[in-house]
Write a protein that holds these residues in place. Structure first.
Motif, PDB file in Angstrom:
ATOM      1  N   LYS A  55       0.831  -1.213   0.000  1.00 52.99           N
ATOM      2  CA  LYS A  55       0.000   0.000   0.000  1.00 52.99           C
ATOM      3  C   LYS A  55       0.861   1.257   0.000  1.00 52.99           C
ATOM      4  O   LYS A  55       0.548   2.243  -0.681  1.00 52.99           O
ATOM      5  CB  LYS A  55      -0.911   0.001   1.223  1.00 52.99           C
ATOM      6  N   LEU A  56       1.949   1.217   0.767  1.00 52.57           N
ATOM      7  CA  LEU A  56       2.826   2.381   0.850  1.00 52.57           C
ATOM      8  C   LEU A  56       3.492   2.663  -0.494  1.00 52.57           C
ATOM      9  O   LEU A  56       3.562   3.821  -0.936  1.00 52.57           O
ATOM     10  CB  LEU A  56       3.878   2.148   1.932  1.00 52.57           C
ATOM     11  N   ASP A  57       3.967   1.626  -1.150  1.00 50.81           N
ATOM     12  CA  ASP A  57       4.583   1.815  -2.469  1.00 50.81           C
ATOM     13  C   ASP A  57       3.566   2.358  -3.475  1.00 50.81           C
ATOM     14  O   ASP A  57       3.891   3.231  -4.297  1.00 50.81           O
ATOM     15  CB  ASP A  57       5.155   0.489  -2.974  1.00 50.81           C
ATOM     16  N   ARG A  58       2.332   1.849  -3.400  1.00 55.03           N
ATOM     17  CA  ARG A  58       1.293   2.337  -4.308  1.00 55.03           C
ATOM     18  C   ARG A  58       0.980   3.812  -4.026  1.00 55.03           C
ATOM     19  O   ARG A  58       0.793   4.613  -4.953  1.00 55.03           O
ATOM     20  CB  ARG A  58       0.036   1.483  -4.154  1.00 55.03           C
ATOM     21  N   CYS A  59       0.943   4.155  -2.746  1.00 54.34           N
ATOM     22  CA  CYS A  59       0.670   5.550  -2.380  1.00 54.34           C
ATOM     23  C   CYS A  59       1.796   6.469  -2.844  1.00 54.34           C
ATOM     24  O   CYS A  59       1.548   7.576  -3.334  1.00 54.34           O
ATOM     25  CB  CYS A  59       0.487   5.650  -0.870  1.00 54.34           C
ATOM     26  N   PHE A  60       3.035   6.007  -2.706  1.00 54.19           N
ATOM     27  CA  PHE A  60       4.167   6.817  -3.165  1.00 54.19           C
ATOM     28  C   PHE A  60       4.099   7.046  -4.677  1.00 54.19           C
ATOM     29  O   PHE A  60       4.410   8.140  -5.160  1.00 54.19           O
ATOM     30  CB  PHE A  60       5.477   6.135  -2.798  1.00 54.19           C
ATOM     31  N   ARG A  61       3.701   6.015  -5.405  1.00 57.35           N
ATOM     32  CA  ARG A  61       3.583   6.183  -6.859  1.00 57.35           C
ATOM     33  C   ARG A  61       2.483   7.185  -7.208  1.00 57.35           C
ATOM     34  O   ARG A  61       2.654   8.022  -8.109  1.00 57.35           O
ATOM     35  CB  ARG A  61       3.307   4.827  -7.514  1.00 57.35           C
ATOM     36  N   GLN A  62       1.358   7.086  -6.509  1.00 63.23           N
ATOM     37  CA  GLN A  62       0.278   8.044  -6.763  1.00 63.23           C
ATOM     38  C   GLN A  62       0.701   9.465  -6.384  1.00 63.23           C
ATOM     39  O   GLN A  62       0.412  10.424  -7.106  1.00 63.23           O
ATOM     40  CB  GLN A  62      -0.963   7.627  -5.969  1.00 63.23           C
ATOM     41  N   GLU A  63       1.394   9.570  -5.260  1.00 63.36           N
ATOM     42  CA  GLU A  63       1.873  10.883  -4.831  1.00 63.36           C
ATOM     43  C   GLU A  63       2.862  11.460  -5.838  1.00 63.36           C
ATOM     44  O   GLU A  63       2.825  12.661  -6.156  1.00 63.36           O
ATOM     45  CB  GLU A  63       2.525  10.759  -3.457  1.00 63.36           C
ATOM     46  N   LYS A  64       3.718  10.601  -6.351  1.00 63.05           N
ATOM     47  CA  LYS A  64       4.686  11.056  -7.344  1.00 63.05           C
ATOM     48  C   LYS A  64       3.991  11.509  -8.621  1.00 63.05           C
ATOM     49  O   LYS A  64       4.386  12.512  -9.241  1.00 63.05           O
ATOM     50  CB  LYS A  64       5.670   9.924  -7.642  1.00 63.05           C
ATOM     51  N   ALA A  65       2.951  10.774  -9.010  1.00 64.29           N
ATOM     52  CA  ALA A  65       2.205  11.164 -10.213  1.00 64.29           C
ATOM     53  C   ALA A  65       1.510  12.509 -10.015  1.00 64.29           C
ATOM     54  O   ALA A  65       1.481  13.353 -10.924  1.00 64.29           O
ATOM     55  CB  ALA A  65       1.182  10.078 -10.552  1.00 64.29           C
ATOM     56  N   ILE A  66       0.950  12.724  -8.817  1.00 62.25           N
ATOM     57  CA  ILE A  66       0.283  14.007  -8.542  1.00 62.25           C
ATOM     58  C   ILE A  66       1.292  15.153  -8.565  1.00 62.25           C
ATOM     59  O   ILE A  66       1.038  16.220  -9.144  1.00 62.25           O
ATOM     60  CB  ILE A  66      -0.437  13.935  -7.177  1.00 62.25           C
ATOM     61  N   LYS A  67       2.450  14.924  -7.947  1.00 64.67           N
ATOM     62  CA  LYS A  67       3.480  15.967  -7.941  1.00 64.67           C
ATOM     63  C   LYS A  67       3.989  16.236  -9.354  1.00 64.67           C
ATOM     64  O   LYS A  67       4.248  17.390  -9.715  1.00 64.67           O
ATOM     65  CB  LYS A  67       4.637  15.546  -7.039  1.00 64.67           C
ATOM     66  N   ARG A  68       4.123  15.158 -10.136  1.00 61.30           N
ATOM     67  CA  ARG A  68       4.588  15.346 -11.508  1.00 61.30           C
ATOM     68  C   ARG A  68       3.581  16.167 -12.310  1.00 61.30           C
ATOM     69  O   ARG A  68       3.955  17.050 -13.096  1.00 61.30           O
ATOM     70  CB  ARG A  68       4.810  13.986 -12.166  1.00 61.30           C
ATOM     71  N   LYS A  69       2.300  15.881 -12.102  1.00 66.84           N
ATOM     72  CA  LYS A  69       1.260  16.630 -12.809  1.00 66.84           C
ATOM     73  C   LYS A  69       1.246  18.090 -12.371  1.00 66.84           C
ATOM     74  O   LYS A  69       1.109  19.009 -13.201  1.00 66.84           O
ATOM     75  CB  LYS A  69      -0.094  15.985 -12.554  1.00 66.84           C
ATOM     76  N   ALA A  70       1.404  18.316 -11.060  1.00 60.18           N
ATOM     77  CA  ALA A  70       1.420  19.695 -10.558  1.00 60.18           C
ATOM     78  C   ALA A  70       2.633  20.449 -11.094  1.00 60.18           C
ATOM     79  O   ALA A  70       2.531  21.623 -11.491  1.00 60.18           O
ATOM     80  CB  ALA A  70       1.429  19.686  -9.031  1.00 60.18           C
ATOM     81  N   ASN A  71       3.771  19.783 -11.121  1.00 57.52           N
ATOM     82  CA  ASN A  71       4.972  20.432 -11.661  1.00 57.52           C
ATOM     83  C   ASN A  71       4.816  20.740 -13.142  1.00 57.52           C
ATOM     84  O   ASN A  71       5.292  21.777 -13.628  1.00 57.52           O
ATOM     85  CB  ASN A  71       6.189  19.528 -11.448  1.00 57.52           C
TER      86      ASN A  71
END
Length: 304
Positions: free
Chosen positions: A265-281
């Motif tokens: 779950k943590l790895d999946r959350c990190f990937r989602q968080e990274k995708a959100i940050k990438r989109k925001a950037n």
């Protein structure tokens, strides 16, 4: 305290039964590997291709194990002595069988088993390579090539053992170089020469050290998850707290998969968080680019 004849024969019978089980299980595994290989190629299960890549090496490993098992049967005292299978042969012939057993076991079968395990484990640590059609053939060649020095060394120790006892190693006990012990009824009992065992152990230590070094190197090279700091990962704060609590509550269970589900779950959350940050950037970069283009356009109009 030496074992009685009955105890030795009982251990011999158990050894034969275990070797027979090994042979039957090995043959079954070989047939299943061939069936599995045919199934993968016939139905196009490409996802299993990498897992099944070293199938020939697995078969070779089983054949080495069967060869080793037959050697263990040959050395048994159960088939020697009066009225036994090898009783019709003289002491010299039985001595030759024992020498061949030592060279075959310590010089070929067991080193090849060790090398095969090392190559299989090393292949499992690689990201690619075992899918190659040439990998299995090259690996078999490397196994035999690396085993050759050990085989030659054991052969020299067995053949030159009597000469060493007569010349340079007179002060050493007989069990250092002799692969045979003569019983009271003139039967050759196979033994492990201490020098041969020492060389064999040294070879095993070298392989184990290499394998441990490779595993440590591969593990260091793998990317782990980011540092579990709450302020850097606000979107995953709840899962991080649960994961850290699981590690605290289960100091031993965490090594046995107790916290694996939370890790996923943590790895999946990190990937989602990274995708959100990438989109925001990306959005910020897009806005900055538009502002820069507008500024350049405005500057160009003012200059004109």
């Amino acid at each position: 305290m030496p074992y009685s004849r009955f105890a030795v024969d009982a251990l011999g019978v158990i050894t034969i039964i275990l070797v027979l089980i090994l042979v039957l299980a090995g043959l079954f595994c070989i047939l299943y590997l061939i069936y599995f290989h045919t199934k993968i190629r016939g139905q196009g299960y490409n996802q299993l291709g990498y897992f099944h890549g070293p199938w020939i090496i697995r078969i070779v490993f089983i054949l080495f194990a069967i060869w080793w098992g037959f050697g263990e049967v040959v050395r048994l005292n159960l088939i020697r002595g009066e009225g036994r299978l090898l009783s019709a042969f003289g002491f010299r012939w039985q001595e030759t069988v024992c020498k061949c057993y030592i060279v075959s076991s310590l010089g070929f079968a067991e080193p090849c088993l060790y090398l095969t395990v090392v190559f299989l484990l090393r292949a499992s640590l690689q990201k690619s390579g075992t899918l190659s059609q040439k990998w299995n053939g090259k690996t078999v060649g490397y196994i035999l090539l690396f085993c050759l020095p050990v085989f030659a060394l054991q052969l020299v120790l067995i053949l030159a053992g009597p000469q060493l006892e007569k010349n340079g190693l007179k002060h050493l006990p007989e069990y250092f170089t002799s692969p045979v012990k003569q019983s009271e009824d003139d039967v050759a009992l196979c033994t492990y020469p201490l020098l041969s065992t020492f060389c064999h152990g040294l070879f095993a230590i070298m392989l184990t050290s290499y394998l441990v070094e490779r595993i440590c190197f591969e593990l260091k090279g793998k990317k782990m998850h980011p540092p579990l700091t709450l302020h850097r990962h606000p979107l995953c704060a709840d899962i991080i707290e649960e994961f850290q609590k699981c590690h605290t509550d289960h100091p031993l269970g965490k090594f046995l998969g107790q916290c694996t589900e939370l890790k996923v779950k943590l790895d999946r959350c990190f990937r989602q968080e990274k995708a959100i940050k990438r989109k925001a950037n990306f959005e910020q970069s897009k806005k900055l680019k538009e502002r820069l283009q507008a500024y350049r356009k405005e500057t160009a109009e003012m200059q004109s």
